[in-house]
Scaffold this motif. Structure first.
Motif, PDB file in Angstrom:
ATOM      1  N   ASP A   1     -87.519  28.442 -25.137  1.00 38.79           N
ATOM      2  CA  ASP A   1     -86.198  28.102 -25.168  1.00 38.79           C
ATOM      3  C   ASP A   1     -85.390  28.006 -26.578  1.00 38.79           C
ATOM      4  O   ASP A   1     -86.153  27.295 -27.375  1.00 38.79           O
ATOM      5  CB  ASP A   1     -86.225  26.645 -24.541  1.00 38.79           C
ATOM      6  N   ASP A   2     -84.655  28.688 -26.843  1.00 36.17           N
ATOM      7  CA  ASP A   2     -83.839  28.709 -28.131  1.00 36.17           C
ATOM      8  C   ASP A   2     -84.755  29.278 -29.313  1.00 36.17           C
ATOM      9  O   ASP A   2     -84.715  28.917 -30.399  1.00 36.17           O
ATOM     10  CB  ASP A   2     -83.441  27.182 -28.585  1.00 36.17           C
TER      11      ASP A   2
ATOM     12  N   HIS B   1     -86.433  23.794 -27.800  1.00 35.68           N
ATOM     13  CA  HIS B   1     -85.088  23.134 -27.780  1.00 35.68           C
ATOM     14  C   HIS B   1     -85.192  21.766 -28.156  1.00 35.68           C
ATOM     15  O   HIS B   1     -85.960  21.167 -28.216  1.00 35.68           O
ATOM     16  CB  HIS B   1     -84.844  23.243 -26.174  1.00 35.68           C
TER      17      HIS B   1
ATOM     18  N   CYS C   1     -78.519  29.010 -22.306  1.00 40.52           N
ATOM     19  CA  CYS C   1     -79.462  29.049 -21.291  1.00 40.52           C
ATOM     20  C   CYS C   1     -79.318  29.216 -19.903  1.00 40.52           C
ATOM     21  O   CYS C   1     -79.687  30.211 -19.315  1.00 40.52           O
ATOM     22  CB  CYS C   1     -80.123  27.494 -21.295  1.00 40.52           C
TER      23      CYS C   1
ATOM     24  N   LYS D   1     -88.826  24.358 -17.621  1.00 36.61           N
ATOM     25  CA  LYS D   1     -87.374  24.026 -17.494  1.00 36.61           C
ATOM     26  C   LYS D   1     -86.642  24.854 -16.546  1.00 36.61           C
ATOM     27  O   LYS D   1     -86.597  25.975 -16.509  1.00 36.61           O
ATOM     28  CB  LYS D   1     -86.779  24.396 -19.108  1.00 36.61           C
TER      29      LYS D   1
ATOM     30  N   ASP E   1     -84.702  32.526 -24.108  1.00 38.46           N
ATOM     31  CA  ASP E   1     -83.523  32.574 -23.432  1.00 38.46           C
ATOM     32  C   ASP E   1     -82.239  32.722 -24.102  1.00 38.46           C
ATOM     33  O   ASP E   1     -81.278  32.827 -23.770  1.00 38.46           O
ATOM     34  CB  ASP E   1     -83.493  31.175 -22.469  1.00 38.46           C
ATOM     35  N   ASN E   2     -82.238  32.370 -25.577  1.00 39.65           N
ATOM     36  CA  ASN E   2     -80.927  32.610 -26.323  1.00 39.65           C
ATOM     37  C   ASN E   2     -81.153  32.425 -27.837  1.00 39.65           C
ATOM     38  O   ASN E   2     -82.427  31.923 -28.052  1.00 39.65           O
ATOM     39  CB  ASN E   2     -79.943  31.473 -25.969  1.00 39.65           C
TER      40      ASN E   2
ATOM     41  N   LYS F   1     -77.894  30.760 -31.284  1.00 40.86           N
ATOM     42  CA  LYS F   1     -77.411  30.192 -29.708  1.00 40.86           C
ATOM     43  C   LYS F   1     -75.828  30.062 -29.961  1.00 40.86           C
ATOM     44  O   LYS F   1     -75.244  29.683 -30.975  1.00 40.86           O
ATOM     45  CB  LYS F   1     -78.078  28.841 -29.770  1.00 40.86           C
TER      46      LYS F   1
HETATM   47 CA    CA Z   1     -81.834  27.701 -24.521  1.00 43.39          CA
END
Ligand code: CA
Ligand code: NG6
Length: 515
Positions: free
Chosen positions: A47-48, A282, A87, A139, A334-335, A364
């Motif tokens: 995540d991120d 994240h 996300c 998540k 995811d980003n 992001k």
């Molecule tokens: Ca994310």
């Protein structure tokens, strides 16, 4: 559940081995062939995490030996993308093979309803048809229930209804209430005498909020993140009840690792698909004490080390169970990266020379390459050669690629409309990826050969991003870059090439109209 064929196979071996040997041998071979065609598939989804955040992608301020080992022994991609620079849209595209704009998918609050239509084919529902057991751990952030979920009851529809046999999830993000795990349809450890109520508009219950009690916080937060305090961290939104069900941020990685090991052990004798959506890195970043101080970058760097440990544990499990050879592992994010995303965790102050998006611009939320170009590694011993590939592809392509892998590529019109079969690219057999690819953000960008075009802003960015418009690439004029000469998107060539601007703007319109 063990398929009948395998159950009876085991029974057969145990009982009448001698007499049936001539029959068993061919069926063994058959099983091997089937297993080879249907390897386990694991997506480890950070995540991120940015393009430059791993040591195998050039980071020096942080060491990620476990992920580096996957890259060193598998295929490392240098132009692979998530579908969007936030996300929910990315995850939606990955799981459905459909770009997020087709469903207006945007960052969701923690009490949003499910945004995937249970009638829609998804990666897990498709793989189920091919005999896979499917699990989602980590998540979610794609909504749960219809309308506002009742957290004290069965919560549906959700991951189970869109194709997962098993799920153990955080409903939205680490920074959003409710701060509880949901396993299949129920909140884990819920005490019905202390029912959960969630509200994103106003305070509910008597628990302190970050705004009222900043002295109770492990780290200060902006107004948006100053709702209910859970585990010394204030969140977005307000929550009442559910105290026994609260997660403890510092323990999440271990809890999820254990669930993952359980899922893999339970399903090791049949093909499985695991969508392992890590909460790292994240905000709020709260690495376990084991990792605190492992970098000079503070919580963000330490959380990258924790994430790498998680990957190492997962790979150990596969090895211990003898599954490594028959499992396709894809690691990606995811980003793009973000430093300050609402908490005073010193990510900005301690960044030093580290470049979270590598040489790319933005991160992001951004329309620039840093928003969607993701560290991406595919690992499958003896099947995927070691190497590096600059083929262009998107996570939206996983659907068609996995469908091809399991022999189900003949899916019906309208299913996974944006997904292209990139199986040979993922396996490293081909370096010819897409010629054209959409990049979603608060506007739309398109890649075409060496060109990158960013349309003038199309949708409204949230208020809290207002003063970042320019930084994240939201402009009123078109932008055009030649990535071969200018990978960092510094020189806007739009005025010089009006014909290309028109062509790429039409291309976006055609993708929208699906021509
Ligand atoms: Ca994310
Ligand atoms: C934003 C949050 C941010 C993060 C993001 C979602 C504010 C000011 N910022 O709304 O902290 O939670 O949503 O991140 O509220 S994502 O990775 O799930 O897209």
């Amino acid at each position: 559940m063990i398929p009948l064929q395998q159950k009876s196979f085991k029974y057969l071996v145990g009982s009448v081995l001698l007499f049936t040997l001539p029959f068993i041998l061919p069926s063994c071979k058959q099983k091997n062939d089937a297993a080879q065609n249907k390897p386990n598939i694991i997506i480890i989804y950070a995540d991120d995490l940015g393009y430059g955040d791993l040591s195998c992608y050039g980071a020096t301020a942080v060491k990620t030996p476990n992920i580096d080992a996957l890259a060193a022994n598998g295929m490392k991609f240098t132009d692979a993308h998530c579908a969007a620079s936030t996300c929910t849209p990315s995850r939606y595209a990955l799981l459905t093979g459909s770009y997020a704009f087709r469903n207006n998918a945007a960052i969701l609050p923690g009490d949003a309803p499910l945004i995937i239509d249970p009638n829609q084919e998804t990666v897990p529902s498709m793989l189920k048809k091919a005999g896979y057991v499917t699990g989602a751990i980590g998540k979610w952030h794609l909504g749960m229930g219809n309308g506002k979920p009742n957290w004290n009851d069965s919560i549906a529809p959700g991951p189970i209804e869109v194709g997962f046999d098993y799920s153990f999830l955080m409903p939205a993000t680490l920074d959003r209430v409710p701060t509880v795990y949901v396993e299949n349809h129920h909140v884990v450890n819920l005490d019905l005498a202390d029912p959960i109520e969630v509200n994103y508009d106003k305070k509910v219950g008597n628990d302190p909020t970050g705004l009222e009690h900043p002295e109770m916080l492990k780290m200060l937060a902006d107004t948006q993140h100053s709702g209910t305090i859970v585990n010394g961290i204030s969140r977005i939104g307000f929550m009442k009840g559910g105290h026994k069900a609260y997660w403890k941020d510092e323990e999440i990685s271990t809890v999820l690792n254990n669930k993952t090991t359980e899922f893999i052990k339970k399903n090791k004798d049949q093909p499985f698909f695991l969508y392992y959506a890590l909460p790292n890195i994240h905000v709020p970043r709260a690495p376990n004490v084991k990792f605190v101080g492992s970098t000079t970058m503070g919580r963000r760097g330490d959380d990258i080390v924790q994430m790498d440990w998680v990957v190492g544990e997962l790979m150990k499990t596969l090895k211990d169970l003898n599954l490594e050879e028959n499992t396709l592992v894809i690691f990606t994010s995811d980003n793009g990266p973000v430093l300050d995303d609402g908490y005073a965790d010193e990510a900005v102050a301690k960044i030093g020379d580290h470049k979270p998006a590598g040489i790319y611009k933005g991160g992001k939320y951004s329309a620039y390459e840093g928003g969607t170009r993701m560290p991406t590694i595919a690992f499958w011993p003896n099947k995927i050669k070691k190497g590096e590939s600059d083929a262009l592809f998107s996570q939206v392509d996983f659907f068609a690629s996995f469908a091809k892998l399991v022999g189900l590529s003949d899916f019906k019109e309208g299913t996974a409309p944006d997904s292209k079969d990139m199986l040979q690219v993922i396996l490293g057999n081909s370096k010819t990826g897409r010629q054209e690819m959409l990049e979603e953000s608060f506007t739309m960008g398109v890649r075409f050969d060496e060109w990158k075009y960013i349309a003038p802003q199309t949708s409204k960015a949230p208020d809290w991003l207002k003063n970042k418009d320019i930084e994240i690439g939201l402009k009123t004029e078109p932008q055009l870059f030649n990535l071969n000469n200018d990978p960092a998107e510094a020189y806007n060539l739009a005025e010089q090439y009006p014909d290309k601007v028109e062509k790429f703007s039409d291309l976006i319109n055609n993708i929208i109209a699906k021509k």
